[in-house]
Motif scaffolding. Structure first.
Motif, short mmCIF file in Angstrom:
data_model
loop_
_atom_site.label_atom_id
_atom_site.label_comp_id
_atom_site.label_asym_id
_atom_site.label_seq_id
_atom_site.Cartn_x
_atom_site.Cartn_y
_atom_site.Cartn_z
N CYS A 114 -36.81 -34.04 -9.57
CA CYS A 114 -35.71 -33.28 -10.44
C CYS A 114 -36.53 -32.45 -11.66
CB CYS A 114 -34.79 -34.31 -11.00
SG CYS A 114 -33.37 -34.75 -9.83
N ASP A 115 -35.83 -31.36 -12.04
CA ASP A 115 -36.37 -30.58 -13.10
C ASP A 115 -36.47 -31.26 -14.28
OD1 ASP A 115 -37.27 -28.49 -11.23
OD2 ASP A 115 -35.55 -27.22 -11.47
N ASP A 116 -37.05 -30.89 -15.22
CA ASP A 116 -37.04 -31.38 -16.58
C ASP A 116 -35.36 -31.37 -17.34
OD1 ASP A 116 -39.47 -32.39 -16.50
OD2 ASP A 116 -40.29 -30.83 -17.86
N VAL A 164 -32.68 -31.04 -15.67
CA VAL A 164 -31.80 -31.98 -14.83
C VAL A 164 -31.71 -33.17 -15.30
CG1 VAL A 164 -30.90 -32.72 -12.55
CG2 VAL A 164 -31.66 -30.61 -12.72
N ALA A 223 -25.36 -32.64 -13.28
CA ALA A 223 -26.67 -32.48 -12.75
C ALA A 223 -26.61 -32.29 -11.32
CB ALA A 223 -27.31 -33.81 -12.81
N MET A 241 -26.10 -28.49 -10.66
CA MET A 241 -27.46 -27.85 -11.39
C MET A 241 -28.43 -27.79 -10.21
SD MET A 241 -27.85 -28.91 -15.30
CE MET A 241 -29.52 -28.27 -15.23
N ASP A 242 -28.58 -29.00 -9.68
CA ASP A 242 -29.69 -29.13 -8.58
C ASP A 242 -29.31 -29.44 -7.12
OD1 ASP A 242 -31.80 -30.12 -7.49
OD2 ASP A 242 -32.74 -30.97 -9.22
N ASN A 243 -29.27 -28.41 -6.21
CA ASN A 243 -28.91 -28.50 -5.02
C ASN A 243 -29.52 -29.62 -4.47
OD1 ASN A 243 -27.08 -27.72 -2.82
ND2 ASN A 243 -28.92 -26.97 -1.84
N ALA A 244 -30.72 -29.86 -4.55
CA ALA A 244 -31.67 -30.74 -3.85
C ALA A 244 -31.06 -32.11 -4.11
CB ALA A 244 -33.18 -30.63 -4.21
N LEU A 245 -30.84 -32.33 -5.59
CA LEU A 245 -30.42 -33.67 -5.86
C LEU A 245 -29.14 -33.91 -5.17
CD1 LEU A 245 -30.49 -36.01 -7.70
CD2 LEU A 245 -29.52 -34.85 -9.49
N SER A 246 -28.14 -33.14 -5.00
CA SER A 246 -27.00 -33.17 -4.37
C SER A 246 -27.23 -33.80 -2.96
CB SER A 246 -26.07 -31.93 -4.47
OG SER A 246 -24.79 -31.82 -3.82
N ARG A 254 -30.02 -35.12 -1.53
CA ARG A 254 -30.56 -36.50 -1.48
C ARG A 254 -29.40 -37.20 -1.93
NH1 ARG A 254 -34.64 -33.80 -4.69
NH2 ARG A 254 -34.05 -34.93 -6.81
#
Length: 221
Positions: A7-9, A11, A105, A108-113, A115
């Motif tokens: 995750c980016d800072d 996020v 969050a 903001m973050d498709n990769a986190l979604s 995961r």
């Protein structure tokens, strides 16, 4: 927490805003049935059992969350009241992230979604597998399947497992009585498959353990 790696800072800052530690003693409630969701929980240390009610009215352990795992995501994403409840196993420390910050969050973050979606799907598959193995399988098969799953999740090369909860909770998870679980473990010890010391189990013959599951699943000719 593994799911937050990458995750980016920005996020992480959103998730950390208003997040806090929750310290619980053994048996303490994290959330109750029918309560409104407040956010996502990450297990920092200790463990948490997810409880449900059987048709007979008895409480049953549905899942056990160990360090690094998250729970409460159903309430976060649906906003609906909990249909289950949770209890700490031993002294436990959680990280609570408020629901609004989790949703922000994820937006903001498709990769986190992705995961989180993958983690939820994996949990669903484990629950399906658990229902399949505990609905009608022999007690020895249920125990063998559980121990094999624990072996796959551990990073120890010596075949040792430390049960995440007391044997009574593990028995409930496997839809067994504590007495039946003890009897199965004792039989496996006598056959040289395992050695058991409290919650620590050493799998001495993984092949034989796997054969117990395969033999049960084999069709009768």
């Amino acid at each position: 927490m593994p799911i937050l790696l990458g995750c980016d800072d920005a996020v992480l800052d959103v998730l950390a805003c208003e997040a806090g530690f929750v310290r619980l003693g053994s048996g303490a409630s994290v959330f109750e049935r029918s309560s409104l969701p407040t956010g996502l929980f990450f297990v920092f240390s200790g463990a948490v059992r997810l409880m449900s009610q059987c048709l007979e009215g008895r409480p049953k352990v549905v899942e056990i969350f160990e360090p690094g795992r998250m729970f409460g995501e159903i309430g976060v994403f649906t906003g609906q009241r909990y249909r289950t409840w949770t209890q700490a196993i031993g002294s436990t420390v959680l990280v609570h992230v408020p629901r609004g910050h989790v949703l922000e969050a994820v937006a903001m973050d498709n990769a986190l979604s992705n995961r989180m979606l993958g983690a939820v799907c994996a949990r669903t598959q484990r629950l399906i597998d658990s229902i399949s193995s505990t609905a009608s399988g022999a007690a020895s098969v249920r125990v063998a399947s559980y121990l094999l799953e624990q072996l796959e999740r551990t990073v120890r090369p010596d075949g040792c497992i430390v049960l995440p909860a007391p044997k009574k909770a593990i028995a409930s998870l496997l839809n067994l009585t504590p007495e039946t679980l003890s009897r199965v473990l004792r039989t496996m010890m006598e056959e040289g498959v395992l050695s058991v010391g409290g919650r620590r189990i050493h799998v001495r013959n993984r092949t034989q353990l796997a054969q117990m599951v395969v033999a049960e699943a084999a069709p009768v000719s």
